[in-house]
Design an enzyme around this catalytic site. Structure first.
Site, PDB file in Angstrom:
ATOM      1  N   GLN A  82       0.838  -1.197   0.000  1.00  0.00           N
ATOM      2  CA  GLN A  82       0.000   0.000   0.000  1.00  0.00           C
ATOM      3  C   GLN A  82       0.876   1.250   0.000  1.00  0.00           C
ATOM      4  O   GLN A  82       1.128   1.848   1.034  1.00  0.00           O
ATOM      5  CB  GLN A  82      -0.896  -0.029   1.244  1.00  0.00           C
ATOM      6  CG  GLN A  82      -1.866   1.104   1.347  1.00  0.00           C
ATOM      7  CD  GLN A  82      -3.169   0.792   0.670  1.00  0.00           C
ATOM      8  OE1 GLN A  82      -3.624  -0.333   0.685  1.00  0.00           O
ATOM      9  NE2 GLN A  82      -3.769   1.792   0.078  1.00  0.00           N
ATOM     10  N   PHE A  83       1.354   1.649  -1.190  1.00  0.00           N
ATOM     11  CA  PHE A  83       2.251   2.803  -1.262  1.00  0.00           C
ATOM     12  C   PHE A  83       1.579   4.091  -0.789  1.00  0.00           C
ATOM     13  O   PHE A  83       2.244   5.015  -0.341  1.00  0.00           O
ATOM     14  CB  PHE A  83       2.828   2.973  -2.676  1.00  0.00           C
ATOM     15  CG  PHE A  83       1.899   3.665  -3.640  1.00  0.00           C
ATOM     16  CD1 PHE A  83       1.973   5.036  -3.820  1.00  0.00           C
ATOM     17  CD2 PHE A  83       0.963   2.941  -4.364  1.00  0.00           C
ATOM     18  CE1 PHE A  83       1.130   5.674  -4.711  1.00  0.00           C
ATOM     19  CE2 PHE A  83       0.115   3.568  -5.258  1.00  0.00           C
ATOM     20  CZ  PHE A  83       0.196   4.942  -5.433  1.00  0.00           C
ATOM     21  N   THR A  84       0.255   4.150  -0.817  1.00  0.00           N
ATOM     22  CA  THR A  84      -0.418   5.384  -0.407  1.00  0.00           C
ATOM     23  C   THR A  84      -0.273   5.660   1.091  1.00  0.00           C
ATOM     24  O   THR A  84      -0.540   6.781   1.536  1.00  0.00           O
ATOM     25  CB  THR A  84      -1.913   5.361  -0.786  1.00  0.00           C
ATOM     26  OG1 THR A  84      -2.538   4.250  -0.151  1.00  0.00           O
ATOM     27  CG2 THR A  84      -2.086   5.267  -2.294  1.00  0.00           C
TER      28      THR A  84
END
Length: 157
Positions: A82-84
């Site tokens: 989950q890069f966000t």
């Protein structure tokens, strides 16, 4: 490293690459969904510390509401990159993802995390790194934790 952990009764992830149909890539029943955000300075040390902590976390009901760990309830993990989680909202209204590690750093660390859990005997479902994903889950409780790791250890900020 930042992570969101949710205790679930069931969860699944579907992935889609460019021009591809949606495909289910991971499904679990009782266990934990881990949304894992890798940051540029993260190393194997943060992954090791987080995986160790996750395996020992007593977040399932027993004699008390938070008494048992994954192994004691035969739980599984659905691990989703989950890069966000590396977003910054300091300037303007559009998130900046400068705190998210580039894929060549993040993907091997995500794979290392999944491998550490599997080595410990945990069933792990996964998304697909870099793909568009849909995650469905039934949060049990609801029970959600936010975790940070720095300098090779799990910390609270």
């Amino acid at each position: 490293m930042r992570a969101v952990i949710q205790r679930v009764t069931e969860a699944l992830v579907r992935c889609q690459g460019p021009g591809e149909p949606w495909v289910e890539t991971g499904r679990i029943e009782r266990g934990l969904v881990v949304l894992l955000g890798i940051e540029p300075e993260d190393t194997d040390a943060e992954i090791e510390a987080f995986a160790t902590k996750l395996l020992k976390l007593r977040v399932f009901p027993g004699r008390t509401p938070v008494d048992k760990n994954l192994a004691e309830v035969d739980g599984s993990v659905l691990a989703v990159s989950q890069f966000t989680l590396g977003a910054s909202l300091q300037k303007g209204n559009r998130p900046s993802f400068d705190r998210a590690a580039r894929p060549e750093i993040a993907e091997p660390l995500y794979d290392h995390f999944v491998a550490k859990l599997r080595e410990a005997g945990v069933e792990v479902g996964t998304g697909r790194f870099g793909a568009d994903m849909e995650v469905e889950l039934c949060n049990d409780g609801p029970f959600t934790l936010i975790v940070y790791a720095r300098d090779g250890r799990v910390i609270d900020l």
